[in-house]
Design a protein around this motif. Structure first.
Motif, PDB file in Angstrom:
ATOM      1  N   GLU A   1       0.827  -1.201   0.000  1.00 18.23           N
ATOM      2  CA  GLU A   1       0.000   0.000   0.000  1.00 18.23           C
ATOM      3  C   GLU A   1       0.865   1.256   0.000  1.00 18.23           C
ATOM      4  OE1 GLU A   1      -2.561  -0.456   3.385  1.00 18.23           O
ATOM      5  OE2 GLU A   1      -4.022  -1.618   2.226  1.00 18.23           O
ATOM      6  N   GLU A   2       0.406   2.254  -0.739  1.00 20.90           N
ATOM      7  CA  GLU A   2       1.148   3.505  -0.858  1.00 20.90           C
ATOM      8  C   GLU A   2       1.186   4.245   0.475  1.00 20.90           C
ATOM      9  OE1 GLU A   2       1.307   6.896  -4.223  1.00 20.90           O
ATOM     10  OE2 GLU A   2      -0.607   6.779  -3.168  1.00 20.90           O
ATOM     11  N   SER A   3       2.319   4.864   0.748  1.00 20.04           N
ATOM     12  CA  SER A   3       2.478   5.666   1.961  1.00 20.04           C
ATOM     13  C   SER A   3       3.182   6.961   1.586  1.00 20.04           C
ATOM     14  CB  SER A   3       3.293   4.903   3.012  1.00 20.04           C
ATOM     15  OG  SER A   3       3.514   5.704   4.150  1.00 20.04           O
ATOM     16  N   LYS A   4       2.480   8.082   1.728  1.00 23.83           N
ATOM     17  CA  LYS A   4       3.067   9.377   1.399  1.00 23.83           C
ATOM     18  C   LYS A   4       2.994  10.303   2.609  1.00 23.83           C
ATOM     19  CE  LYS A   4       2.576   9.869  -3.612  1.00 23.83           C
ATOM     20  NZ  LYS A   4       2.042  10.740  -4.695  1.00 23.83           N
ATOM     21  N   PRO A   5       4.040  11.095   2.824  1.00 23.08           N
ATOM     22  CA  PRO A   5       3.965  12.089   3.893  1.00 23.08           C
ATOM     23  C   PRO A   5       2.991  13.199   3.514  1.00 23.08           C
ATOM     24  CG  PRO A   5       5.942  12.432   2.596  1.00 23.08           C
ATOM     25  CD  PRO A   5       5.304  11.172   2.073  1.00 23.08           C
ATOM     26  N   GLU A   6       2.432  13.842   4.512  1.00 22.23           N
ATOM     27  CA  GLU A   6       1.513  14.957   4.289  1.00 22.23           C
ATOM     28  C   GLU A   6       1.977  16.162   5.096  1.00 22.23           C
ATOM     29  OE1 GLU A   6      -1.001  15.060   2.236  1.00 22.23           O
ATOM     30  OE2 GLU A   6      -1.235  12.930   1.716  1.00 22.23           O
TER      31      GLU A   6
ATOM     32  N   THR B   1       2.764  14.568   8.743  1.00 19.96           N
ATOM     33  CA  THR B   1       2.548  13.146   9.000  1.00 19.96           C
ATOM     34  C   THR B   1       3.541  12.347   8.166  1.00 19.96           C
ATOM     35  OG1 THR B   1       0.895  12.888   7.242  1.00 19.96           O
ATOM     36  CG2 THR B   1       0.089  13.518   9.422  1.00 19.96           C
ATOM     37  N   GLY B   2       3.826  11.135   8.594  1.00 19.19           N
ATOM     38  CA  GLY B   2       4.805  10.303   7.908  1.00 19.19           C
ATOM     39  C   GLY B   2       5.921   9.925   8.856  1.00 19.19           C
TER      40      GLY B   2
ATOM     41  N   THR C   1       9.048  15.744   2.027  1.00 17.17           N
ATOM     42  CA  THR C   1       9.804  14.497   1.925  1.00 17.17           C
ATOM     43  C   THR C   1      10.045  13.957   3.325  1.00 17.17           C
ATOM     44  OG1 THR C   1      10.954  15.336  -0.040  1.00 17.17           O
ATOM     45  CG2 THR C   1      11.920  13.422   1.065  1.00 17.17           C
ATOM     46  N   ASP C   2       9.741  12.663   3.524  1.00 16.87           N
ATOM     47  CA  ASP C   2      10.107  12.038   4.793  1.00 16.87           C
ATOM     48  C   ASP C   2      11.189  11.001   4.526  1.00 16.87           C
ATOM     49  OD1 ASP C   2       8.756   9.894   3.692  1.00 16.87           O
ATOM     50  OD2 ASP C   2       7.305   9.681   5.320  1.00 16.87           O
ATOM     51  N   GLN C   3      11.395  10.062   5.436  1.00 17.13           N
ATOM     52  CA  GLN C   3      12.462   9.079   5.290  1.00 17.13           C
ATOM     53  C   GLN C   3      12.074   7.918   4.382  1.00 17.13           C
ATOM     54  OE1 GLN C   3      15.603   9.828   6.647  1.00 17.13           O
ATOM     55  NE2 GLN C   3      14.370  11.693   6.734  1.00 17.13           N
ATOM     56  N   CYS C   4      10.914   8.024   3.738  1.00 11.59           N
ATOM     57  CA  CYS C   4      10.462   6.950   2.851  1.00 11.59           C
ATOM     58  C   CYS C   4      10.167   7.442   1.447  1.00 11.59           C
ATOM     59  CB  CYS C   4       9.222   6.278   3.448  1.00 11.59           C
ATOM     60  SG  CYS C   4       8.521   4.967   2.432  1.00 11.59           S
TER      61      CYS C   4
END
Length: 225
Positions: free
Chosen positions: A119-124, A145-146, A193-196
């Motif tokens: 499943e996709e995970s994007k920071p907000e 978030t993220g 941008t987060d760590q993912c």
């Protein structure tokens, strides 16, 4: 985050059809997580893992066809052999993960297939703002978030000026603003941008900061009776 997924080897399969390879373990994972897959290790056996994607379950023979996804980017340290492997950094989508176990003494091979939905995970990043009087210190509140730390780029007004905030460790950050003229100035996030992963906003979600003009001083007259 790292999760462990154990498996049990299926029966001996020298040549098997797709339908004969059921059942499989269906796993739903987050694209930012690292997952450990393992099977019971038997002395003298050799284990090889393969990834498949963009395939229909009924169109591939897992007993004879190797994976169509290169192992280096997704198997930790490029290791895709052994009874235990770790898989990470998969793009969103559906994958099959097969482990083939070779018994060189008995000249047989066992296999196990995992069905993985990533499943996709994007920071907000969202902005909250208040009203201020002209000349007073002003700021915007950025909520993240993220998986931090985060890098954030936002802009305001006509969009020509960009502000880069790097290495934010707190999910709530108060960004001081330059002196703004009276009126409403729009602010919006361009990218976070987060760590993912990276989330680039193609449609601006504008939040207005209202600056009220300084009240004009005037003389006070006392009405005489």
């Amino acid at each position: 985050m790292m999760c462990r997924i154990p498996g049990i080897l299926l029966g001996v399969l020298v040549v098997a059809s797709a339908m004969a390879q059921k059942p499989v373990q269906h796993i739903i994972v987050d694209q930012c997580d690292s997952y450990e897959f393992s099977v019971v290790e038997m002395p003298g056996d050799r284990y090889t893992w393969h990834l498949y994607t963009e395939l229909d379950w009924n169109t591939v023979n897992f007993a004879t066809n190797d994976g169509n996804v290169g192992p280096t980017p997704y198997f930790e340290n490029g290791m895709y052999q052994g009874s235990t492997v770790r898989v990470n950094f998969l793009d969103p989508g559906r994958y099959f993960l097969r482990v083939m176990v070779w018994d060189e003494v008995a000249c047989t091979n066992n296999l196990l297939v995992f069905l993985i939905d990533v499943e996709e995970s994007k920071p907000e990043a969202t902005i909250e703002a208040d009203d201020y009087c002209y000349g007073d210190p002003a700021e915007i509140k950025i909520i993240l978030t993220g998986r931090g730390p985060w890098d954030v780029t936002y802009t305001y007004g006509d969009g020509t000026a960009q502000v880069n905030l790097n290495g934010l460790t707190d999910p709530v950050y108060f960004a001081p603003l330059p002196v703004l003229e009276p009126g409403t100035t729009d602010f919006w996030i361009m990218e976070v941008t987060d760590q993912c992963t990276v989330n680039t906003y193609t449609v601006p979600q504008k939040i207005g900061v209202v600056i009220h003009p300084t009240p004009v001083n005037s003389k006070i007259y006392i009405k005489e009776d």
